[in-house]
Design a protein around this motif. Structure first.
Motif, short mmCIF file in Angstrom:
data_model
loop_
_atom_site.label_atom_id
_atom_site.label_comp_id
_atom_site.label_asym_id
_atom_site.label_seq_id
_atom_site.Cartn_x
_atom_site.Cartn_y
_atom_site.Cartn_z
N ASP A 347 0.81 -1.22 0.00
CA ASP A 347 0.00 0.00 0.00
C ASP A 347 0.84 1.27 0.00
N PHE A 348 1.95 1.25 0.72
CA PHE A 348 2.74 2.46 0.93
C PHE A 348 3.88 2.63 -0.06
N GLY A 349 4.09 1.67 -0.95
CA GLY A 349 5.25 1.74 -1.83
C GLY A 349 6.50 1.38 -1.06
N GLU A 350 7.52 2.26 -1.13
CA GLU A 350 8.74 2.04 -0.36
C GLU A 350 8.52 2.53 1.07
N LEU A 351 8.64 1.62 2.02
CA LEU A 351 8.37 1.95 3.42
C LEU A 351 9.69 2.00 4.20
N PRO A 352 10.07 3.17 4.73
CA PRO A 352 11.31 3.27 5.50
C PRO A 352 11.10 2.80 6.94
N MET A 353 12.14 2.22 7.51
CA MET A 353 12.12 1.82 8.91
C MET A 353 13.55 1.64 9.40
N GLN A 354 13.73 1.53 10.71
CA GLN A 354 15.06 1.32 11.27
C GLN A 354 15.58 -0.06 10.89
N ASN A 355 16.89 -0.14 10.68
CA ASN A 355 17.53 -1.41 10.35
C ASN A 355 17.74 -2.23 11.61
N VAL A 356 18.32 -3.40 11.46
CA VAL A 356 18.55 -4.31 12.58
C VAL A 356 19.74 -3.85 13.41
N ALA A 357 19.64 -3.96 14.70
CA ALA A 357 20.75 -3.71 15.62
C ALA A 357 20.77 -4.84 16.65
N PRO A 358 21.95 -5.24 17.11
CA PRO A 358 23.29 -4.74 16.78
C PRO A 358 23.82 -5.34 15.49
N ARG A 359 25.02 -4.87 15.07
CA ARG A 359 25.66 -5.36 13.85
C ARG A 359 26.54 -6.57 14.16
N LEU A 360 26.41 -7.62 13.37
CA LEU A 360 27.29 -8.78 13.48
C LEU A 360 28.15 -8.86 12.23
N SER A 361 29.43 -9.18 12.38
CA SER A 361 30.35 -9.13 11.25
C SER A 361 30.09 -10.22 10.22
N ASP A 362 29.73 -11.43 10.65
CA ASP A 362 29.58 -12.55 9.72
C ASP A 362 28.13 -12.94 9.46
N THR A 363 27.26 -12.80 10.47
CA THR A 363 25.86 -13.18 10.30
C THR A 363 24.96 -12.01 10.72
N PRO A 364 25.04 -10.91 9.98
CA PRO A 364 24.23 -9.74 10.36
C PRO A 364 22.74 -10.02 10.21
N GLY A 365 21.96 -9.28 10.98
CA GLY A 365 20.51 -9.40 10.85
C GLY A 365 20.05 -8.82 9.53
N GLN A 366 18.81 -9.09 9.20
CA GLN A 366 18.27 -8.63 7.92
C GLN A 366 16.75 -8.50 8.01
N VAL A 367 16.22 -7.41 7.49
CA VAL A 367 14.77 -7.27 7.36
C VAL A 367 14.39 -7.81 5.98
N ARG A 368 13.71 -8.94 5.96
CA ARG A 368 13.42 -9.62 4.70
C ARG A 368 12.08 -9.16 4.11
N TRP A 369 11.11 -8.86 4.96
CA TRP A 369 9.83 -8.35 4.48
C TRP A 369 9.13 -7.62 5.62
N VAL A 370 8.17 -6.79 5.26
CA VAL A 370 7.41 -6.02 6.24
C VAL A 370 6.31 -6.89 6.84
#
Length: 398
Positions: A347-370
């Motif tokens: 509905d909203f097109g491109e939806l901005p939001m905060q990324n994942v925290a904390p940062r991991l060097s090898d297996t960082p988090g990821q937002v895959r879908w809303v």
């Protein structure tokens, strides 16, 4: 060659989320951010009330839901009916973690007590997030985040000294309890590697808040001191405050450490302040904080914010603007670190939001879908994973 594997830190972990509103779902959001498969169970036709929360609701839809339900799969089940309850049992047998934030006794009333579920799956981790915890005289009371913030000690110390206790601008109590629930769940999973057994994680909102209250308790018991509201400053820590600039901006300057204060005084061309016995030491500045703030305010009010911040950076004095969403979106540091991301929304097109925290060097988090539409994963989970027939699905949702 990069070895990064985004969203893989908790890959293979299956989580059933039965909570609603914020504390339990925030716990699920954290686990989902790092790759867990989070299956969210919602009331058929209604869904989690969070689907309708938030001040701004373009197209009649919440802007909060896409964030707190990101990376989750939505399944509709009627937990008050026997068929829905049986579907939960079947799902639990194939899962690692169950999150719930109902009032204590609700799961037991549905025949889904932790003991019963652990009998089905001895490796299950049950994360229970409530206002007051699972034990004690207040356990069965309705508990919202705001009450936990008050009982945990946070509300009393937030606000201006001459006013009523205030609240944070976010649901901090719920978020802290959800975070503690996620932490406890990961500790339990690590313990399971040794023991082969699951366990119950009891995260109470008031205790999650209390755990962040620093030395509040011994200050009272040993020192007879009760912390009070201090507005924008911390008692005996100076200078560390918000100061106005000539162009009407607000800049926070934290120069309370002795070496940093000497650099601040030099930047102000007031080396005399660092030698003044009223300001020369941390303890002295704490006693004379009000006077020192007046001196710094007079100085910052004569400078525009940009040159002031440049001067503070060149001088090695921590300083920063008071950010809102517009400032975050315009900041090059946020952009460089991808602290804010955008994802497609129907509905909203491109939806901005905060990324994942904390940062991991090898297996960082990821937002895959809303956050998904209600029941978007009914087929995948109920018919696919559990092998239910159309008739069984209909009974479980009735």
């Amino acid at each position: 060659m990069s070895t990064k594997e985004a969203g893989a830190g908790l890959k293979g972990l299956r989580v059933v989320e039965m909570g609603q509103l914020l504390a339990g779902p925030f716990c699920g959001q954290l686990l989902g951010d790092f790759g867990a498969e989070v299956i969210k169970i919602e009331p058929p036709g209604e869904g989690d009330p969070m689907r309708n929360w938030g001040r701004e609701r373009p197209y009649g839809k919440s802007l909060w839901w896409p964030v707190v339900a990101r990376n989750k799969k939505s399944v509709e089940l009627n937990l008050r009916g026997q068929a829905g309850q049986q579907a939960v049992r079947d799902l639990v047998e194939k899962s690692d973690v169950l999150i719930e934030n109902f009032r204590p006794g609700r799961l037991e009333g549905w025949g889904l007590s932790p003991d019963a579920l652990l009998a089905l799956n001895p490796r299950l981790i049950v994360i229970r997030v409530t206002g007051y915890g699972q034990t004690g005289p207040y356990a069965k009371r309705a508990g919202f985040g705001s009450i936990g913030e008050a009982m945990g000690g946070l509300r009393y110390i937030v606000g201006q000294p001459d006013g009523f206790p205030s609240r944070m601008g976010i649901s901090i109590g719920d978020a802290l309890a959800g975070t503690m629930g996620a932490l406890g769940g990961l500790v339990a999973i690590n313990a399971r590697h040794r023991t082969g057994r699951g366990q119950v994680v009891d995260s109470a909102i008031f205790e999650a808040v209390l755990s962040y209250m620093e030395s509040m308790i011994p200050e009272y018991v040993i020192g007879g001191y009760i912390r009070e509201r201090t507005g924008s400053v911390l008692p005996n820590v100076a200078p560390s405050n918000v100061y106005p600039t000539r162009d009407g901006q607000l800049v926070l300057i934290a120069g309370n450490q002795d070496t940093v204060f000497r650099r601040l005084a030099a930047a102000m061309q007031r080396d005399d302040l660092a030698k003044d016995e009223r300001f020369a030491t941390h303890a002295a500045r704490g006693k004379n904080a009000e006077l020192l703030d007046e001196i710094i305010t007079e100085w910052t009010a004569s400078i525009d914010s940009d040159p002031l911040l440049d001067l503070m950076e060149d001088s090695g004095v921590p300083a920063g603007r008071m950010y809102r969403a517009p400032e975050m979106l315009a900041d090059p540091h946020f952009a460089a670190r991808e602290s804010i991301i955008s994802l497609p929304h129907p509905d909203f097109g491109e939806l901005p939001m905060q990324n994942v925290a904390p940062r991991l060097s090898d297996t960082p988090g990821q937002v895959r879908w809303v956050g998904p539409e209600l029941g978007a994963h009914n087929d995948e989970i109920l018919r696919g994973l559990l092998g239910m027939t159309d008739e069984q699905v209909a009974r479980a949702q009735a």
